[in-house]
Design an enzyme around this catalytic site. Structure first.
Site, PDB file in Angstrom:
ATOM      1  N   LYS A  11       0.614  -1.316  -0.032  1.00  0.00           N
ATOM      2  CA  LYS A  11      -0.184   0.177   0.010  1.00  0.00           C
ATOM      3  C   LYS A  11       0.926   1.315   0.005  1.00  0.00           C
ATOM      4  O   LYS A  11       2.003   1.152   0.324  1.00  0.00           O
ATOM      5  CB  LYS A  11      -0.862  -0.042   1.277  1.00  0.00           C
ATOM      6  CG  LYS A  11      -1.901  -1.114   1.279  1.00  0.00           C
ATOM      7  CD  LYS A  11      -2.968  -1.169   2.393  1.00  0.00           C
ATOM      8  CE  LYS A  11      -3.994  -2.110   2.314  1.00  0.00           C
ATOM      9  NZ  LYS A  11      -4.972  -2.025   3.345  1.00  0.00           N
ATOM     10  N   TYR A  51     -12.599  -2.215  -3.680  1.00  0.00           N
ATOM     11  CA  TYR A  51     -12.968  -2.288  -2.235  1.00  0.00           C
ATOM     12  C   TYR A  51     -14.687  -2.217  -2.396  1.00  0.00           C
ATOM     13  O   TYR A  51     -15.022  -1.927  -1.360  1.00  0.00           O
ATOM     14  CB  TYR A  51     -12.477  -1.342  -1.457  1.00  0.00           C
ATOM     15  CG  TYR A  51     -10.948  -1.648  -0.842  1.00  0.00           C
ATOM     16  CD1 TYR A  51     -10.766  -2.529  -0.029  1.00  0.00           C
ATOM     17  CD2 TYR A  51      -9.819  -0.918  -1.115  1.00  0.00           C
ATOM     18  CE1 TYR A  51      -9.585  -3.090   0.330  1.00  0.00           C
ATOM     19  CE2 TYR A  51      -8.616  -1.089  -1.034  1.00  0.00           C
ATOM     20  CZ  TYR A  51      -8.478  -2.099   0.167  1.00  0.00           C
ATOM     21  OH  TYR A  51      -7.228  -2.624   0.346  1.00  0.00           O
ATOM     22  N   ASN A 114      -2.048   0.536   6.676  1.00  0.00           N
ATOM     23  CA  ASN A 114      -1.709  -0.924   7.188  1.00  0.00           C
ATOM     24  C   ASN A 114      -0.713  -1.731   6.207  1.00  0.00           C
ATOM     25  O   ASN A 114      -0.748  -2.898   6.401  1.00  0.00           O
ATOM     26  CB  ASN A 114      -2.772  -1.830   7.798  1.00  0.00           C
ATOM     27  CG  ASN A 114      -3.798  -2.209   7.080  1.00  0.00           C
ATOM     28  OD1 ASN A 114      -3.530  -1.584   5.692  1.00  0.00           O
ATOM     29  ND2 ASN A 114      -4.655  -2.623   7.278  1.00  0.00           N
ATOM     30  N   HIS A 117      -2.097  -5.432   1.679  1.00  0.00           N
ATOM     31  CA  HIS A 117      -3.345  -6.064   1.153  1.00  0.00           C
ATOM     32  C   HIS A 117      -3.237  -7.504   0.783  1.00  0.00           C
ATOM     33  O   HIS A 117      -2.107  -7.803   0.153  1.00  0.00           O
ATOM     34  CB  HIS A 117      -4.053  -5.366   0.183  1.00  0.00           C
ATOM     35  CG  HIS A 117      -5.125  -6.181  -0.140  1.00  0.00           C
ATOM     36  ND1 HIS A 117      -6.673  -6.277   0.371  1.00  0.00           N
ATOM     37  CD2 HIS A 117      -5.458  -7.089  -1.400  1.00  0.00           C
ATOM     38  CE1 HIS A 117      -7.431  -7.157  -0.091  1.00  0.00           C
ATOM     39  NE2 HIS A 117      -6.771  -7.745  -1.118  1.00  0.00           N
ATOM     40  N   GLU A 128      -9.760 -10.787  -7.454  1.00  0.00           N
ATOM     41  CA  GLU A 128      -8.846  -9.515  -7.465  1.00  0.00           C
ATOM     42  C   GLU A 128      -7.662  -9.836  -8.195  1.00  0.00           C
ATOM     43  O   GLU A 128      -7.034  -8.904  -8.786  1.00  0.00           O
ATOM     44  CB  GLU A 128      -8.312  -9.577  -5.577  1.00  0.00           C
ATOM     45  CG  GLU A 128      -9.368  -9.115  -4.877  1.00  0.00           C
ATOM     46  CD  GLU A 128      -8.831  -9.178  -3.405  1.00  0.00           C
ATOM     47  OE1 GLU A 128      -7.721  -9.739  -3.170  1.00  0.00           O
ATOM     48  OE2 GLU A 128      -9.709  -8.990  -2.339  1.00  0.00           O
TER      49      GLU A 128
HETATM   50  P1  IDP Z   1      -7.782  -6.714   5.524  1.00  0.00           P
HETATM   51  O1  IDP Z   1      -7.257  -5.765   4.669  1.00  0.00           O
HETATM   52  O2  IDP Z   1      -6.970  -7.124   6.831  1.00  0.00           O
HETATM   53  O3  IDP Z   1      -8.184  -7.793   4.717  1.00  0.00           O
HETATM   54  P2  IDP Z   1     -10.454  -5.693   5.815  1.00  0.00           P
HETATM   55  O4  IDP Z   1     -11.472  -5.930   6.778  1.00  0.00           O
HETATM   56  O5  IDP Z   1     -10.931  -6.378   4.354  1.00  0.00           O
HETATM   57  O6  IDP Z   1      -9.135  -6.004   6.438  1.00  0.00           O
HETATM   58  O7  IDP Z   1     -10.540  -4.014   5.397  1.00  0.00           O
HETATM   59  C1  IDP Z   1      -9.950  -3.510   4.309  1.00  0.00           C
HETATM   60  C2  IDP Z   1      -9.079  -2.368   4.735  1.00  0.00           C
HETATM   61  O8  IDP Z   1     -10.108  -1.316   5.087  1.00  0.00           O
HETATM   62  C3  IDP Z   1      -8.065  -2.680   5.905  1.00  0.00           C
HETATM   63  O9  IDP Z   1      -6.956  -3.334   5.401  1.00  0.00           O
HETATM   64  C4  IDP Z   1      -7.943  -1.397   6.302  1.00  0.00           C
HETATM   65  O10 IDP Z   1      -7.008  -0.433   5.496  1.00  0.00           O
HETATM   66  C5  IDP Z   1      -9.477  -0.741   6.272  1.00  0.00           C
HETATM   67  N1  IDP Z   1     -10.161  -0.926   7.346  1.00  0.00           N
HETATM   68  C6  IDP Z   1     -10.700  -1.856   7.785  1.00  0.00           C
HETATM   69  N2  IDP Z   1     -11.252  -1.831   8.898  1.00  0.00           N
HETATM   70  C7  IDP Z   1     -11.178  -0.255   9.140  1.00  0.00           C
HETATM   71  C8  IDP Z   1     -11.704   0.470  10.460  1.00  0.00           C
HETATM   72  O11 IDP Z   1     -12.348   0.112  11.204  1.00  0.00           O
HETATM   73  N3  IDP Z   1     -11.250   1.886  10.417  1.00  0.00           N
HETATM   74  C9  IDP Z   1     -10.344   2.215   9.151  1.00  0.00           C
HETATM   75  N4  IDP Z   1     -10.014   1.492   8.248  1.00  0.00           N
HETATM   76  C10 IDP Z   1     -10.253   0.166   8.360  1.00  0.00           C
END
Ligand code: IDP
Length: 141
Positions: A11, A51, A114, A117, A128
């Site tokens: 990312k 997304y 974070n 992905h 994807e």
């Molecule tokens: P993942 O990336 O670990 O699979 P997902 O639940 O699919 O997690 O969420 C996609 C992305 O959305 C996350 O990597 C993160 O960047 C963002 N995200 C998920 N939950 C939150 C939240 O509660 N606050 C802000 N961003 C979030």
């Protein structure tokens, strides 16, 4: 265990930190092969489509803004159990909850930024990978 392919994205935060190589090393040391890769600047439309399942979530706008804030590396990782292996290497979505030694524990700043992905299931991986790569862009190795 079956050989799988999964979509990985480095990312914008991790690209900006100049840790692409360190992240790739984790994948390679774990036995995953990079069979397709490119650096791209995502458009708003491309990020929103990727997304789409999170469209109704409160963080959707911020997520799309973040994912379009700078270039990303999109890639296909291949190996035995690649989908789960990649998720284990990544660590939990929230870096504060990620196990020590995972990519997110070591390189991510927050749940928004974070670092990586990774597809979370075989169905997601198929969608994807096809979202970013044509069959000709994926190399047998
Ligand atoms: P993942 O990336 O670990 O699979 P997902 O639940 O699919 O997690 O969420 C996609 C992305 O959305 C996350 O990597 C993160 O960047 C963002 N995200 C998920 N939950 C939150 C939240 O509660 N606050 C802000 N961003 C979030």
């Amino acid at each position: 265990m079956a050989v799988e392919r999964t979509l990985s994205i480095i990312k914008p935060d991790a690209v900006a930190k100049n840790v692409i190589g360190e992240i790739e090393t984790r994948f390679e040391k774990a036995g995953l092969k990079i069979v397709a890769m490119k650096m791209v600047q995502l458009s708003q439309e491309k990020a929103e489509g990727f997304y789409a399942e999170h469209k109704e979530r409160p963080f959707f706008g911020a997520l799309v803004e973040f994912m379009t804030s700078g270039p990303v590396v999109v890639q296909v990782l291949e190996g035995e159990g690649a989908i789960l292996k990649n998720r284990e290497l990544m660590g939990a979505t929230n870096p504060k909850e990620a196990d020590a030694g995972t990519i997110r524990a070591d390189f991510a700043d927050s749940i928004d930024a974070n670092a990586v992905h990774g597809s979370d299931s075989a169905t997601s991986a198929e969608r994807e990978v096809a979202y970013f790569f044509s069959a000709e862009e994926i190399c047998a190795r």
